[in-house]
Design an enzyme around this catalytic site. Structure first.
Site, PDB file in Angstrom:
ATOM      1  N   ASN A   1       0.845  -1.209   0.000  1.00 30.56           N
ATOM      2  CA  ASN A   1       0.000   0.000   0.000  1.00 30.56           C
ATOM      3  C   ASN A   1       0.871   1.247   0.000  1.00 30.56           C
ATOM      4  O   ASN A   1       0.567   2.230  -0.693  1.00 30.56           O
ATOM      5  CB  ASN A   1      -0.958  -0.016   1.196  1.00 30.56           C
TER       6      ASN A   1
ATOM      7  N   LEU B   1      -2.213   1.686  18.646  1.00 30.37           N
ATOM      8  CA  LEU B   1      -1.585   2.925  19.115  1.00 30.37           C
ATOM      9  C   LEU B   1      -2.250   3.353  20.419  1.00 30.37           C
ATOM     10  O   LEU B   1      -3.447   3.142  20.617  1.00 30.37           O
ATOM     11  CB  LEU B   1      -1.722   4.006  18.047  1.00 30.37           C
TER      12      LEU B   1
ATOM     13  N   HIS C   1      -7.907  -1.445   5.924  1.00 30.33           N
ATOM     14  CA  HIS C   1      -8.200  -2.804   6.413  1.00 30.33           C
ATOM     15  C   HIS C   1      -8.811  -3.615   5.271  1.00 30.33           C
ATOM     16  O   HIS C   1      -9.666  -3.102   4.541  1.00 30.33           O
ATOM     17  CB  HIS C   1      -9.176  -2.727   7.591  1.00 30.33           C
TER      18      HIS C   1
ATOM     19  N   ALA D   1      -7.811  -3.784  -4.876  1.00 30.69           N
ATOM     20  CA  ALA D   1      -8.817  -2.766  -4.535  1.00 30.69           C
ATOM     21  C   ALA D   1      -8.280  -1.827  -3.451  1.00 30.69           C
ATOM     22  O   ALA D   1      -8.529  -0.623  -3.477  1.00 30.69           O
ATOM     23  CB  ALA D   1     -10.104  -3.447  -4.070  1.00 30.69           C
ATOM     24  N   GLU D   2      -7.522  -2.382  -2.505  1.00 30.17           N
ATOM     25  CA  GLU D   2      -6.925  -1.555  -1.447  1.00 30.17           C
ATOM     26  C   GLU D   2      -6.048  -0.471  -2.046  1.00 30.17           C
ATOM     27  O   GLU D   2      -6.094   0.686  -1.631  1.00 30.17           O
ATOM     28  CB  GLU D   2      -6.043  -2.409  -0.530  1.00 30.17           C
TER      29      GLU D   2
HETATM   30  C1  GRF Z   1      -3.115  -4.826   3.937  1.00 30.25           C
HETATM   31  O1  GRF Z   1      -3.950  -5.882   3.581  1.00 30.25           O
HETATM   32  C2  GRF Z   1      -3.841  -3.846   4.818  1.00 30.25           C
HETATM   33  O2  GRF Z   1      -5.193  -3.728   4.526  1.00 30.25           O
HETATM   34  C3  GRF Z   1      -3.669  -4.460   6.197  1.00 30.25           C
HETATM   35  O3  GRF Z   1      -2.377  -4.999   6.184  1.00 30.25           O
HETATM   36  C4  GRF Z   1      -1.994  -5.304   4.846  1.00 30.25           C
HETATM   37  C5  GRF Z   1      -0.725  -4.575   4.583  1.00 30.25           C
HETATM   38  O4  GRF Z   1      -0.187  -4.898   3.330  1.00 30.25           O
HETATM   39  N1  GRF Z   1      -3.894  -3.513   7.252  1.00 30.25           N
HETATM   40  P1  GRF Z   1       1.003  -4.053   2.728  1.00 30.25           P
HETATM   41  O5  GRF Z   1       2.104  -4.037   3.788  1.00 30.25           O
HETATM   42  O6  GRF Z   1       0.492  -2.673   2.438  1.00 30.25           O
HETATM   43  O7  GRF Z   1       1.422  -4.780   1.510  1.00 30.25           O
END
Ligand code: GRF
Length: 195
Positions: free
Chosen positions: A13, A90, A106, A175-176
């Site tokens: 991400n 946190l 998430h 999608a993220e």
């Molecule tokens: C992602 O699936 C995010 O939604 C969750 O942890 C994962 C992190 O993946 N909180 P990355 O480190 O961004 O590849």
């Protein structure tokens, strides 16, 4: 808006955000609690300063570590913080500085499949076990309670009949990446909370 990103692992991400920084967003600092996190190489590859703040450096005191995180963010004049795969809760010491200005991504449609134990592949296993017809990703405001802050934006994907947890995880992750970039753009444009 100056962006800080908290990470612990893979950093995909983070990579999505750094590859194509959303309009109005300037990534200025990455903080990892884990020295070996791949996300640190992602930051380095894009020339974004990164610091590592493991709890062990603070005698195991999570509150002292969280105060140091807030101090580093303030020092870098960070306006908004993204938790991108950050694997710790946190505490109040953090929220003194950044309450209402921190969002998390998430990999489910919260409030479904959030909370204790709902991390990584377990989230997608739970979606399949529940027989859900769709899943997706949620960006939500971060509060002291796990995955419980108000949702800001969601992206939906179908659950397909032949999915296993890995194939569903891959679809949700794509999608993220789109959602996190788009949501930061909207936050910078002032059309969403986190101010
Ligand atoms: C992602 O699936 C995010 O939604 C969750 O942890 C994962 C992190 O993946 N909180 P990355 O480190 O961004 O590849």
């Amino acid at each position: 808006m100056r962006l800080g990103v908290l990470v612990s692992g893979r950093g995909s991400n983070l990579e999505a955000v750094l590859r194509e920084p959303p309009a109005g967003i300037e990534p200025v600092l990455v903080i990892s609690n884990r020295p070996g996190a791949r996300a640190l190489s992602v930051a380095a590859a894009h020339g974004v300063p990164a610091v590592v703040l493991p709890r062990s450096r603070f005698g195991g005191d999570a509150s002292a570590r969280d105060a140091a995180i807030a101090a580093a963010l303030i020092d870098a004049r960070v306006d908004v913080v993204l938790l991108a795969g950050y694997d710790q809760l946190l505490s109040a010491a953090y929220f003194k500085g950044y309450a209402g200005r921190t969002v998390n991504i998430h990999p489910s449609l919260l409030p479904a499949h959030g909370g204790r134990g709902m991390v990584g592949i377990e989230v997608h296993r739970a979606v399949l076990a529940a027989g859900d017809r769709e899943s997706g990703a949620t960006v939500h405001e971060v509060t002291a309670d796990l995955d419980a802050g108000p949702a800001i934006a969601q992206a939906r994907v179908p659950v397909l009949p032949d999915d296993d947890a890995a194939s569903l995880a891959a679809r949700v992750l794509e999608a993220e990446h789109r959602l996190v970039v788009e949501t930061l753009r909207r936050i910078a444009a002032g059309s969403l909370p986190a101010d």
